[in-house]
Design an enzyme around this catalytic site. Structure first.
Site, PDB file in Angstrom:
ATOM      1  NE  ARG A   1      -5.946 -11.888   6.205  1.00 19.97           N
ATOM      2  CZ  ARG A   1      -6.753 -10.902   5.894  1.00 19.97           C
ATOM      3  NH1 ARG A   1      -7.448  -9.993   5.022  1.00 19.97           N
ATOM      4  NH2 ARG A   1      -8.116 -10.518   6.916  1.00 19.97           N
TER       5      ARG A   1
ATOM      6  CG  HIS B   1      -5.620  -6.677   0.265  1.00 22.36           C
ATOM      7  ND1 HIS B   1      -6.358  -6.148   0.902  1.00 22.36           N
ATOM      8  CD2 HIS B   1      -5.095  -7.506  -1.178  1.00 22.36           C
ATOM      9  CE1 HIS B   1      -7.530  -7.612   0.527  1.00 22.36           C
ATOM     10  NE2 HIS B   1      -6.549  -7.904  -0.540  1.00 22.36           N
TER      11      HIS B   1
ATOM     12  CE  LYS C   1      -3.462  -2.329   2.178  1.00 21.14           C
ATOM     13  NZ  LYS C   1      -4.390  -2.200   3.391  1.00 21.14           N
TER      14      LYS C   1
ATOM     15  CG  ASN D   1      -3.647  -2.064   6.732  1.00 11.47           C
ATOM     16  OD1 ASN D   1      -3.348  -1.774   5.326  1.00 11.47           O
ATOM     17  ND2 ASN D   1      -4.643  -3.040   7.860  1.00 11.47           N
TER      18      ASN D   1
ATOM     19  CG  PHE E   1     -13.332   3.196   7.080  1.00 10.75           C
ATOM     20  CD1 PHE E   1     -12.742   2.688   5.501  1.00 10.75           C
ATOM     21  CD2 PHE E   1     -14.390   2.361   8.963  1.00 10.75           C
ATOM     22  CE1 PHE E   1     -12.868   1.499   6.341  1.00 10.75           C
ATOM     23  CE2 PHE E   1     -14.134   1.246   8.540  1.00 10.75           C
ATOM     24  CZ  PHE E   1     -14.089   0.564   7.109  1.00 10.75           C
TER      25      PHE E   1
ATOM     26  CE1 TYR F   1      -9.636  -2.915   1.265  1.00  7.13           C
ATOM     27  CE2 TYR F   1      -8.719  -0.933  -0.151  1.00  7.13           C
ATOM     28  CZ  TYR F   1      -8.457  -2.128   0.732  1.00  7.13           C
ATOM     29  OH  TYR F   1      -7.305  -2.709   1.118  1.00  7.13           O
TER      30      TYR F   1
ATOM     31  CB  THR G   1      -7.794  -5.086  10.353  1.00 10.65           C
ATOM     32  OG1 THR G   1      -8.076  -5.991   9.548  1.00 10.65           O
ATOM     33  CG2 THR G   1      -7.930  -4.187   9.199  1.00 10.65           C
TER      34      THR G   1
ATOM     35  CD  GLU H   1      -8.544  -9.729  -3.102  1.00 11.45           C
ATOM     36  OE1 GLU H   1      -7.580  -9.866  -2.369  1.00 11.45           O
ATOM     37  OE2 GLU H   1      -9.214  -9.015  -2.091  1.00 11.45           O
TER      38      GLU H   1
ATOM     39  NE  ARG I   1      -2.502  -5.910   7.224  1.00 13.41           N
ATOM     40  CZ  ARG I   1      -3.829  -6.346   7.189  1.00 13.41           C
ATOM     41  NH1 ARG I   1      -4.090  -6.627   7.796  1.00 13.41           N
ATOM     42  NH2 ARG I   1      -4.047  -5.550   6.215  1.00 13.41           N
TER      43      ARG I   1
HETATM   44  P1  DAT Z   1      -7.937  -6.961   6.167  1.00 13.12           P
HETATM   45  O1  DAT Z   1      -6.875  -5.122   5.219  1.00 13.12           O
HETATM   46  O2  DAT Z   1      -7.277  -6.636   6.999  1.00 13.12           O
HETATM   47  O3  DAT Z   1      -8.641  -7.539   5.108  1.00 13.12           O
HETATM   48  P2  DAT Z   1     -10.244  -5.110   6.029  1.00 13.12           P
HETATM   49  O4  DAT Z   1     -10.790  -6.108   4.618  1.00 13.12           O
HETATM   50  O5  DAT Z   1     -11.832  -5.379   7.234  1.00 13.12           O
HETATM   51  O6  DAT Z   1      -9.409  -5.626   6.455  1.00 13.12           O
HETATM   52  O7  DAT Z   1     -10.252  -3.684   5.576  1.00 13.12           O
HETATM   53  C1  DAT Z   1      -9.550  -3.442   4.581  1.00 13.12           C
HETATM   54  C2  DAT Z   1      -8.608  -2.423   4.673  1.00 13.12           C
HETATM   55  O8  DAT Z   1      -9.718  -0.819   5.058  1.00 13.12           O
HETATM   56  C3  DAT Z   1      -8.114  -2.320   5.985  1.00 13.12           C
HETATM   57  O9  DAT Z   1      -6.660  -2.817   5.395  1.00 13.12           O
HETATM   58  C4  DAT Z   1      -8.073  -0.589   6.331  1.00 13.12           C
HETATM   59  C5  DAT Z   1      -9.778  -0.596   5.793  1.00 13.12           C
HETATM   60  N1  DAT Z   1      -9.509  -0.003   7.000  1.00 13.12           N
HETATM   61  C6  DAT Z   1     -10.977  -1.288   7.980  1.00 13.12           C
HETATM   62  N2  DAT Z   1     -11.637  -0.881   9.069  1.00 13.12           N
HETATM   63  C7  DAT Z   1     -11.068   0.659   9.188  1.00 13.12           C
HETATM   64  C8  DAT Z   1     -11.732   1.165   9.886  1.00 13.12           C
HETATM   65  N3  DAT Z   1     -12.161   0.740  10.788  1.00 13.12           N
HETATM   66  N4  DAT Z   1     -11.244   2.463  10.233  1.00 13.12           N
HETATM   67  C9  DAT Z   1     -10.327   2.561   8.782  1.00 13.12           C
HETATM   68  N5  DAT Z   1     -10.048   1.845   7.469  1.00 13.12           N
HETATM   69  C10 DAT Z   1     -10.007   1.015   7.496  1.00 13.12           C
HETATM   70 MG    MG Z   2      -9.688  -7.575   3.916  1.00 14.20          MG
END
Ligand code: DAT
Ligand code: MG
Length: 139
Positions: A86, A116, A9, A113, A58, A50, A92, A127, A103
């Site tokens: 993972r 991805h 990222k 973080n 967010f 996403y 996350t 993906e 991370r």
């Molecule tokens: P991951 O990246 O661990 O698979 P996710 O799919 O729930 O997690 O979310 C995708 C991305 O969205 C994550 O890497 C960062 C952002 N994100 C998730 N929850 C968030 C939050 N509460 N505030 C800000 N960004 C967030």
């Molecule tokens: Mg995810």
């Protein structure tokens, strides 16, 4: 052998951590790079990627972050690659990620973080197809 997609990222790209992140995955037993490129993501592809988060407060900030610099897209192959990768990334929220995870060692917070990684075999195949043509994937 499983394949999984990673995205290095903008926080990692801008901090000069591309090599460090790729090294972590290459040094972990059995993970091989089978595709690799840089790209600037556009709104449409970020929204697809996403899709499970589009109604979150967010989300606009996430889109702005994900297109703020080029990212590195890669496909890693290995035994149990989806879960292995993972696990190496950690949870996350970087603040909750233990030392030794990518991370935990490099991330700043829940948005910044570093990386991805696909969360299931099915998601991984979707993906990979989103970001790579068959000709860009190597055996
Ligand atoms: P991951 O990246 O661990 O698979 P996710 O799919 O729930 O997690 O979310 C995708 C991305 O969205 C994550 O890497 C960062 C952002 N994100 C998730 N929850 C968030 C939050 N509460 N505030 C800000 N960004 C967030
Ligand atoms: Mg995810």
């Amino acid at each position: 052998m499983d394949r999984t997609l990673i995205i290095i990222k903008p926080d990692a790209v801008s901090r000069g951590l591309i090599g460090a992140v790729i090294s972590r995955f290459e040094e972990a037993g059995g993970l091989k790079l089978v595709a690799l490129k840089m790209a600037v993501l556009d709104d449409a592809v970020i929204k697809d990627h996403y899709a499970h988060l589009t109604d979150k407060p967010f989300f606009p900030g996430l889109v702005a972050f994900m297109k703020s610099t080029p990212v590195v897209l890669a496909v890693l192959q290995g035994e149990n690659a989806v879960d292995a990768v993972r696990g190496m990334c950690g949870p996350t929220d970087s603040k909750k990620a233990p030392p030794g995870t990518i991370r935990g060692d490099y991330g700043t917070d829940v948005q910044q973080n570093i990386v991805h990684a696909s969360d299931s075999k099915e998601t991984a195949e979707q993906e990979i197809a989103r970001f790579f043509s068959p000709a860009e994937l190597f055996a």
